[in-house]
Write an enzyme that holds these catalytic residues in place. Structure first.
Site, PDB file in Angstrom:
ATOM      1  N   TYR A 135     -11.117 -29.453  19.183  1.00  0.00           N
ATOM      2  CA  TYR A 135     -11.908 -30.684  19.150  1.00  0.00           C
ATOM      3  C   TYR A 135     -11.657 -31.490  17.880  1.00  0.00           C
ATOM      4  O   TYR A 135     -11.718 -32.712  17.897  1.00  0.00           O
ATOM      5  CB  TYR A 135     -13.402 -30.352  19.216  1.00  0.00           C
ATOM      6  N   LYS A 190      -9.005 -16.082  23.974  1.00  0.00           N
ATOM      7  CA  LYS A 190      -7.774 -16.003  24.769  1.00  0.00           C
ATOM      8  C   LYS A 190      -6.738 -15.291  23.911  1.00  0.00           C
ATOM      9  O   LYS A 190      -5.641 -15.803  23.645  1.00  0.00           O
ATOM     10  CB  LYS A 190      -7.347 -17.422  25.193  1.00  0.00           C
ATOM     11  N   ASP A 222     -10.706 -16.700  30.868  1.00  0.00           N
ATOM     12  CA  ASP A 222     -10.568 -16.844  32.326  1.00  0.00           C
ATOM     13  C   ASP A 222     -11.409 -15.794  33.044  1.00  0.00           C
ATOM     14  O   ASP A 222     -12.112 -16.091  34.024  1.00  0.00           O
ATOM     15  CB  ASP A 222      -9.096 -16.790  32.755  1.00  0.00           C
ATOM     16  N   ASP A 246     -17.524 -25.378  25.691  1.00  0.00           N
ATOM     17  CA  ASP A 246     -17.822 -26.601  26.439  1.00  0.00           C
ATOM     18  C   ASP A 246     -17.739 -26.305  27.936  1.00  0.00           C
ATOM     19  O   ASP A 246     -18.633 -26.654  28.715  1.00  0.00           O
ATOM     20  CB  ASP A 246     -16.817 -27.695  26.048  1.00  0.00           C
ATOM     21  N   ASP A 250     -21.080 -25.426  30.864  1.00  0.00           N
ATOM     22  CA  ASP A 250     -21.339 -26.218  32.074  1.00  0.00           C
ATOM     23  C   ASP A 250     -21.413 -25.303  33.298  1.00  0.00           C
ATOM     24  O   ASP A 250     -22.271 -25.481  34.171  1.00  0.00           O
ATOM     25  CB  ASP A 250     -20.243 -27.273  32.304  1.00  0.00           C
TER      26      ASP A 250
HETATM   27  C1  IPM Z   1     -21.074 -31.455  25.526  1.00  0.00           C
HETATM   28  C2  IPM Z   1     -20.335 -32.686  25.945  1.00  0.00           C
HETATM   29  C3  IPM Z   1     -19.575 -33.236  24.734  1.00  0.00           C
HETATM   30  C4  IPM Z   1     -18.583 -32.174  24.326  1.00  0.00           C
HETATM   31  C5  IPM Z   1     -18.910 -34.601  24.940  1.00  0.00           C
HETATM   32  C6  IPM Z   1     -19.898 -35.653  25.390  1.00  0.00           C
HETATM   33  C7  IPM Z   1     -18.173 -35.063  23.718  1.00  0.00           C
HETATM   34  O1  IPM Z   1     -19.486 -32.406  27.004  1.00  0.00           O
HETATM   35  O2  IPM Z   1     -21.947 -31.561  24.636  1.00  0.00           O
HETATM   36  O3  IPM Z   1     -20.800 -30.390  26.063  1.00  0.00           O
HETATM   37  O4  IPM Z   1     -17.451 -32.120  24.840  1.00  0.00           O
HETATM   38  O5  IPM Z   1     -18.926 -31.372  23.447  1.00  0.00           O
HETATM   39 MG    MG Z   2     -19.696 -30.449  27.784  1.00  0.00          MG
END
Ligand code: IPM
Ligand code: MG
Length: 356
Positions: A135, A190, A222, A246, A250
């Site tokens: 990042y 990884k 993975d 990240d 999700d």
């Molecule tokens: C998160 C989001 C952010 C990230 C974006 C909006 C930059 O996806 O907080 O997970 O990638 O960290």
């Molecule tokens: Mg995110």
């Protein structure tokens, strides 16, 4: 106690407004100041993270953040896009430790896309390193390839890198969190392919010597993604780098039925923090009054617990959220047959009422 309120874009202002109402009925004296961020910052001051907003965030005891981003800013140069606001806040304030709990409320077991027996009772915590990795790694950019099979062609490149200090400090945070829970930590990397991955694994293993009470295992990313959807309840605490965190967070969020339920905390070395829902700005439903404010309300509870030293007030909010779910109130993202569909404000009203 001073709280910086940064609503941002899309549904951000609507959901943050409900969290602010909740904070206001707790009977505490908070000083709250609001500032524009993301696309709203760009509109007001020509930059996603205006100087005054950053200064407010620095001066505050805690930050309550909504969400940033809107497709209409996609054509701006990267430095001016809304996402730079949250990345800039994380980096400038040193918010390296991101807590993303994934808890399935029993009332919402049917809202998950996974079978109830796979997810019911789920309670896991993802700890994501938030200020390093690919990042923020340099060099990065688009250039003419200096070597390799595609020499002379244009190429995009980023750099994955982790310093020992960065890995050690997030490992300590993760082991300490595991000590307060089921004392099991899974470190995700990884290492079979990446040098940073093997280095990460070696350092986490070394830090583990200070935490003999915690059972540590290592998993490739993975496999971790697969296990998260196969048998998520086998996990307790996961720790991983910025990029993998990240993605995995999700996936973990969706196990619970809706990302609209999940709060997060991003902390610095002194537990000062930024609190935001795990979901994004959802511009497609902005202004319709249908977004779920519970992730933001629960983020406010995390703020009271981690940064403002008010654990009883945090517990009150958590209990109020449980109570509105038990009453059968649901925003559209978690609505099922037999429950009552409500909008953003009505959900906020119900939480406020449950608190009183
Ligand atoms: C998160 C989001 C952010 C990230 C974006 C909006 C930059 O996806 O907080 O997970 O990638 O960290
Ligand atoms: Mg995110």
């Amino acid at each position: 106690m001073k709280i910086a309120i940064l609503p941002g874009d899309g549904i951000g202002p609507e959901i943050v407004a409900e969290a602010v109402r909740v904070l206001n009925v707790l009977g505490e004296q908070f000083e709250m100041e609001t500032a524009p961020v993301g696309g709203a910052g760009y509109e007001a001051h020509g930059h996603p993270l205006p100087d005054a907003t950053l200064q407010l965030a620095k001066d505050a005891d805690a930050i309550l953040f909504g969400a940033v981003g809107d497709w209409k800013y996609d054509k701006l140069e990267r430095a001016l896009r809304p996402e730079q606001a949250i990345l800039g806040l994380r980096k400038t304030l040193g918010l390296f430790a991101n807590f993303r709990p994934a808890i399935l409320y029993p009332e919402l077991a049917g809202a998950s896309t996974l079978k109830p027996e796979v997810v019911s009772g789920l309670d896991i915590l993802i700890i994501r390193e938030l200020t390093g990795d690919i990042y923020f790694g340099h060099p990065r950019g688009v250039r003419t390839a200096p070597d390799g099979a595609f020499k002379g062609e244009r190429e995009g490149f980023d750099t994955m890198r982790y310093a020992e200090t960065e890995i050690r400090r997030i490992a300590h945070v993760a082991f300490q969190a595991a000590l307060k829970r089921d004392k099991r930590l899974t470190s995700v990397d990884k290492a079979n392919v990446l040098e940073t991955g093997q280095f990460w694994r070696d350092i986490v293993t070394d830090v583990h010597r200070e935490y003999p009470a915690v059972a540590l295992d290592h998993m490739y990313v993975d496999n971790a993604a697969m296990q998260l959807v196969r048998a998520p309840k086998k996990f307790d605490v996961l720790v991983t780098g910025n990029m993998f965190g990240d993605i995995l967070s999700d996936a973990a969020a969706m196990l619970t039925g809706s990302i609209g339920m999940l709060p997060s905390a991003s902390l610095d070395a002194n537990n000062k923090g930024l609190y935001e829902p795990s979901h994004g700005s959802a511009p497609d439903i902005a202004g319709k009054g249908i977004a779920n404010p519970l992730a933001t309300i629960l983020s406010a509870a995390m703020m009271l617990r981690f940064s403002l030293n008010m654990p009883e007030q945090a517990d009150r909010i958590d209990a109020a959220v449980k109570s509105v779910l038990a009453q059968g109130l649901r925003t559209a993202d978690i609505h099922e047959a037999g429950t009552t569909l409500v909008g953003t404000q009505a959900m906020g009203d119900a939480v406020v009422k449950a608190l009183n």
